[in-house]
Structure formats: C-alpha cells, structure tokens
Scaffold this active site. Structure first.
Site: not given
Ligand code: ZN
Ligand code: ZN
Length: 159
Positions: A70, A72, A98
């Site tokens: 991801h 981030e 998430c």
């Molecule tokens: Zn994530």
C-alpha cells in the site's frame, strides 16, 4: 494573493503520486510531511523487482491483491530504507487507510492522518487513532487552486 493552503498542496502531491500506482484495483498515493516539508512519498505497487499488476493482472486472494504494498507503507518504508525519522510527521493519503496501514502509520509516530476520499473507513482504525492521541482529518480540494495547472482530469476528478 490567495495562496493554496498547505493541506491542499500536500494532498495534491498524494494525488499525483497515485498516478504512479501499478495496482489498478485502487490508485492510492501517500505523502509524508514533517515541518511542512515532504519527507517521502509512496503509491500502491509491487515489491521492487517483482512484476506489476498492470502487466500481469492482480494476484487476488480473498478479495485482496497480495502483490501490492500500500502507498502508506511504501512511504514509511522509504523512510526506513533511507533513515528518515517519521516521529511527529503527518501523512496525506488519497483514501482512508486500511487497518494494517493505520497501525503502521501510528506506530511510526505519525501524528495526523489527512485523507481525501472515504474508503471503507475502518471503525477500529478510527478508535485506535483517538486512543493513541493522533488525529484524522478529511481534506477537500478547492478547484480554484488547481484550474490554472491545466493538469486535466488527474487532479480535477479529485476535487
Ligand atoms: Zn493499507
Ligand atoms: Zn494488484
């Protein structure tokens, strides 16, 4: 003169990063900021050296693409790789993070999460952010600051 506010400036950087995503399931970008300086950025993509989802299709198990790191995480890992402190920083993400990313963000000492789009906003993630004394804040992009860029739909569709 009416200058673009910092929040929108950094969020626009995250939008720009999202255009580099190699996993087309969701194009996400993240910008890490400390003391009003960008310290790292990331987008949804494979481990360096692995194939890209845009070339080989996603590797989906239980509704998640296993190949993708991801945005981030990629921003945080860039800091780990190059030895950049993340304590006290802020993150700008195009989509609400998430749960796994939220935990990593908080554990890395990031104090404020700015997000653009609501995205399955996880209840536990929200309570965790409060619990550890961090902040979460939705940013709205104002068209008047971006119209002169003529970047086309890339930015304007996020307004
Ligand atoms: Zn994530
Ligand atoms: Zn994928």
């Amino acid at each position: 003169m009416d200058r673009i506010p910092w929040n929108q400036y950094f969020m626009a950087q995250a939008v720009l990063l999202s255009l580099r995503s190699t996993c087309t399931r969701l194009e996400v970008g993240a910008t890490l900021v400390r003391d009003k300086r960008i310290i790292a950025g990331g987008y949804n993509g494979s481990v360096s050296g692995d194939v890209h989802c845009i070339d080989e299709d996603c590797y989906v198990v239980d509704g998640h693409c296993l190949r993708t790191i991801h945005a981030e995480m990629n921003a945080l890992l860039q800091c780990a790789k190059f030895g950049i402190p993340t304590d006290g920083s802020e993150i700008y993400v195009t989509h609400f993070p998430c749960l796994a990313c939220t935990k990593a963000i908080l554990q890395a000492g990031v104090k404020t999460i700015h997000y653009l789009h609501d995205y399955h906003n996880n209840e536990y993630a929200i309570s965790l952010i409060k619990q550890v004394g961090a902040n979460v804040h939705q940013v709205k992009l104002d068209e008047k600051y971006f119209s002169k860029l003529q970047l086309g739909e890339a930015l304007t569709e996020n307004l």
